[in-house]
Scaffold this active site. Structure first.
Site, short mmCIF file in Angstrom:
data_model
loop_
_atom_site.label_atom_id
_atom_site.label_comp_id
_atom_site.label_asym_id
_atom_site.label_seq_id
_atom_site.Cartn_x
_atom_site.Cartn_y
_atom_site.Cartn_z
N HIS A 1 -42.04 -9.13 53.19
CA HIS A 1 -41.27 -7.90 53.32
C HIS A 1 -41.53 -7.22 54.67
CE1 HIS A 1 -41.05 -3.42 52.55
NE2 HIS A 1 -39.82 -3.79 52.32
N GLU B 1 -39.66 -9.03 57.27
CA GLU B 1 -38.23 -8.66 57.21
C GLU B 1 -37.99 -7.40 58.06
OE1 GLU B 1 -35.96 -5.65 54.94
OE2 GLU B 1 -36.81 -6.94 53.39
N HIS B 2 -38.83 -6.39 57.89
CA HIS B 2 -38.67 -5.16 58.68
C HIS B 2 -38.78 -5.44 60.17
CE1 HIS B 2 -39.11 -1.36 56.09
NE2 HIS B 2 -38.81 -2.34 55.26
N GLU C 1 -42.87 3.70 52.46
CA GLU C 1 -41.96 3.03 51.53
C GLU C 1 -42.72 2.64 50.25
OE1 GLU C 1 -39.62 -0.12 53.25
OE2 GLU C 1 -38.93 -0.83 51.30
#
Lengths: 429, 425
Positions: free
Chosen positions: B65, B68-69, B140
């Protein structure tokens, strides 16, 4: 290509029919439009939930689900939405398009017939709604009202609207208030139903492969029970253009790990009906409505002040609402920075890239509405409530013409009204 | 390029494999104004341990994840902004099993496709930008930790799986992501973002040959090393725990019940088991099931209730959940109904309706380019074909569903996750 047909079926009852071959399903909508009021919001919200439980021909969940399964698993959802200060209640439904029925069934007619029955031939006990259904759906409605707190981002925007418009209908929730919901009886709901079916404006919507004449025929037959014996509601909305006082701050504490800062602005009287509306849209895109915006690029990306920061318009009411997620101790800094970005827009500090980027994203978004049945249905309902019949393409064409001077003028019209801050319990100490 | 037609559901797909091993699927949609491109790698939150070039890697939870960012960073700036400036709406997601990058646009499709292929295949990380991202992702993570739906889901996975990494949160924790460095990201990118481990799916008013030509131009010519994944020791058939309960700021208890199935090996069988699992979930607790009507009428569930079947490499399970004032009672009634169906079998009229409804739902779902492209990528990574479902419906019968319920929905294989309101309901 799409062909849009508007038909008045009788005074106050209107059909929007969109003919297109590009979808696998057909979208159906039936909405009763009435003024949003404290006394009736919960009653209206409960109505489609109770109607969805059964009609005279399919009196319970088992028979109704079986009827839907026979239509290839159509979905019929009870709906209560707020458009400006109009509450729209009814059903939104999606069925397999006739073109994909394995044995050539006429799904269109059967679907309209079912929706007509759900709205106009409710299942009753002793002349009113059956108390089992009212009791259980009232409990569900109360749960949903209480559940607004679960998603803190949405909750903070909801609380902001409530505080900001405490003396205006817009501040009322589309679900109504818990106390109002708790007081509903089968008799009071039935009274409300009889009144609403007579007095509400009725918006019927279809989008799918059937030709408009065929749609109109089946709609007229399914809704023949709607009477034409008095005036029906005409949507309206109170627009407050000036605040005329210092911004109000409302704080609330809860057991959360991330703070939510929501800021409500008045748009100086500019709404979806105004000539300046395309400029307001572009301004909102430059300021906080897109991933190219000043809030996203500066407050989130450059300064890492927020996990998210964005703004959205309430286009019929004339509001702009900013929503952001911050650490508790960043309140002052985040608020200051959000207002500094607004000031930058007002002083004309907008680059060509920012302006063009916002326009590109907004026009792209408008064009893609045409490819989504759910968004298209929502778009047309909004147009109907606003009394407009502008297509997404027409609005996109207006956006393209907007100049930076017009954007600055829109930015200058915007005025801060109320700030809402949701913080953690430890922040109280 | 191979063209395959699915006339019954009105679909057509062009499939091509580049020399570098990238699989490309194009669904032409001449009637639509928008085009959608989805570029995905067979790499998700659960792929933490792997071997590449003989070296074993054990990476922190949340790295897929995080990567991905960071992929949106380019040497020249940020790809998100480049795409947005062209009017495209770009985004990305990381699930347990895959990471996907996509955009939707009505203009400049080819230019946008080049940007997409380029930023995903060319890594550009600095320690400074990694440090900064730790703050953003930390926020997040805090936000999802406040989200009761997320908590109920992650606790369900923990209750179900003992070893399989699917039990780990895709985003990781604030602590786990603090161990990520620029080097971790480069290693993971080299291991998993090889064209031979990826798929490109495009739907829209596009020319399939142009899509293949552009991908051939932008991406590396040859395939790299193959990565070997390690999902840990073999997973027992029973659930790791009968249940996990926590308290949060919610208005009513929310819950998820899950039942563990047997691992399905890579291949077309995954698609059949997924369909069977979905039908089993619908027969047991779908909106037209006896159980659903009775739970709803007793006020034990509301319209938030849902059920289904999830399948990832190395794991498959049925789930059902929503809001309830008495989740324990729901569990009890669900287990009882599953035992009844497992013994008596399904009513034939109900079974044929169920199939009809499920068929209609699947066809309707194809309206969405996202469903079409993401569904094809997921099915392909599992060794199947997503659009073959029309034929699959003919190959499943009520007895298969009965047997599946008998095997999977048993007390030992079941877990329940509950989030109770703070201070008692």
């Amino acid at each position: 290509m799409e062909l849009i047909t508007h038909t008045q079926l009788m005074p106050g009852v209107h059909l929007t029919s969109i003919h297109t071959n590009k979808f696998k399903s057909s979208q159906f909508g039936v909405s009763l439009l009435a003024p949003l009021k404290k006394e009736t919001a919960a009653l209206y919200a409960l109505l489609p939930m109770v109607l969805r439980r059964g009609c005279a021909s399919y009196p319970d969940m088992a028979s109704l689900s079986a009827a839907l399964d026979d239509l290839y698993g159509g979905s019929v959802e009870p709906m209560s939405v707020k458009k400006g200060e109009t509450q729209c209640v009814g059903f939104s439904a999606s069925f397999l398009d006739d073109a994909y029925a394995l044995e050539g069934e006429d799904i269109l007619c059967a679907a309209w017939e079912l929706l007509g029955k759900l709205l106009l031939e409710p299942y009753t006990c002793e002349g009113v709604f059956c108390s089992d259904y009212v009791d259980s759906e009232r409990a569900n409605l109360v749960d949903r009202i209480r559940g607004l707190i679960n998603d803190k981002r949405q909750y903070s925007t909801y609380r902001l609207g409530q505080e900001m418009c405490r003396d205006e209908a817009w501040g009322i929730s589309r679900l109504g208030e818990e106390q109002q919901a708790l007081s509903i009886t089968p008799e009071s709901l039935w009274g409300c139903y009889e009144q609403l079916v007579k007095s509400a404006a009725v918006e019927i919507y279809y989008c799918g492969s059937a030709h408009p004449e065929r749609v109109e025929r089946s709609v007229r037959s399914a809704f023949a029970g709607l009477l034409c014996d008095g005036p029906r509601y005409q949507p309206s909305c109170q627009v407050v253009s000036r605040v005329g006082r210092e911004p109000v701050l409302v704080e609330q504490s809860m057991d959360v790990t991330q703070g939510k800062l929501a800021m409500g602005f008045r748009t100086g009287g500019i709404t979806v009906k105004s000539e300046e509306y395309p400029a307001l849209m572009v301004f909102n895109g430059v300021f906080g409505g897109t991933s190219m915006s000043k809030l996203f690029m500066n407050v989130r990306e450059k300064l890492s002040l927020c996990y998210f920061a964005s703004s959205a318009l309430s286009k019929i009411k004339g509001l702009m609402l900013v929503s952001s997620g911050i650490e508790f101790d960043k309140y002052d800094q985040a608020r200051r920075e959000i207002l500094a970005q607004l000031e930058a827009c007002r002083s004309g500090s907008i680059t060509d890239d920012e302006l063009e980027g916002a326009k590109q994203i907004l026009t792209n978004s408008l064009h893609t509405i045409l490819d989504s049945q759910a968004r298209l249905a929502d778009y047309w309902l909004e147009q109907r409530v606003a009394g407009l019949d502008r297509t997404p393409e027409q609005l996109a064409a207006l956006l393209e013409q907007v100049t930076v001077e017009q954007v600055v003028r829109a930015a200058k019209a915007v005025e801060l009204d109320t700030v809402y801050f949701l913080k953690g319990r430890e922040a109280e100490a | 390029m191979i063209r395959q037609d699915y006339p019954r559901i009105g679909e057509q797909v062009f499939h091509h494999v580049l020399d570098n091993g990238l699989n490309i699927f194009v669904f032409p949609k001449p009637e639509h104004g928008k085009s959608y491109a989805f570029f995905a790698t067979n790499y998700g939150g659960m792929d933490m341990r792997f071997e590449l070039d003989g070296v074993k890697h054990d990476t922190p939870a949340g790295v897929a994840h995080f990567l991905e960012h960071k992929m949106f960073d380019t040497e020249g700036g940020n790809a998100l902004q480049d795409l947005a400036a062209n009017g495209a709406s770009p985004n990305a997601f990381t699930s347990n099993a895959i990471t996907g990058y996509y955009f939707e646009s009505t203009k400049k499709f080819e230019e946008n496709l080049r940007i997409l292929l380029s930023f995903v295949s060319v890594p550009w990380f600095t320690q400074e930008s990694v440090d900064k991202e730790q703050g953003i992702i930390g926020q997040e993570i805090r936000m999802i930790e406040d989200n009761p739906d997320w908590c109920v889901f992650i606790n369900m996975m923990k209750g179900l799986y003992q070893n399989h990494p699917v039990r780990t949160s895709v985003a990781g924790t604030v602590e786990s992501i603090s161990h990520i460095t620029a080097q971790t990201l480069y290693d993971c990118h080299r291991a998993f973002y090889d064209p031979s481990n990826m798929v490109l799916c495009v739907a829209g008013n596009v020319d399939p040959q142009r899509v293949c030509d552009i991908a051939g131009e932008i991406l590396p010519r040859a395939a790299g090393q193959q990565v070997t994944r390690d999902y840990g020791p073999e997973e027992p058939t029973q659930a790791a725990s009968p249940g996990i309960e926590v308290e949060m700021e919610v208005s009513a208890p929310i819950f998820q019940i899950a039942c563990k199935g047997e691992t399905v090996p890579y291949g077309p069988e995954t698609q059949r088991i997924q369909l069977l699992g979905e039908l089993a979930a619908q027969a047991l607790a779908g909106p037209s099931s006896k159980l659903y009507c009775s739970l709803y009428e007793q006020g034990l569930i509301n319209s938030e209730f849902g059920c289904g079947c999830e399948l990832y490499p190395g794991c498959v399970f049925l789930f059902a959940g929503g809001e309830s004032r008495d989740p324990k009672r729901v569990r009890e009634l669900l287990m009882r109904e599953a035992a009844r169906l497992a013994g008596d079998g399904l009513d034939p009229v109900m079974w044929s309706r169920l199939k009809k409804a499920a068929y209609g739902d699947r066809v309707r779902a194809l309206n969405s380019f996202e469903n079409l492209c993401v569904g094809q990528a997921q099915a392909f990574f599992l060794g199947g074909d997503s659009l073959g479902f029309a034929e699959l419906f003919e190959s499943v019968d009520a007895r298969d569903v009965q047997q599946l319920l008998a095997r999977w929905v048993t007390p030992e294989r079941t877990t329940m996750s509950v989030v109770w309101p703070k201070g008692g309901a």
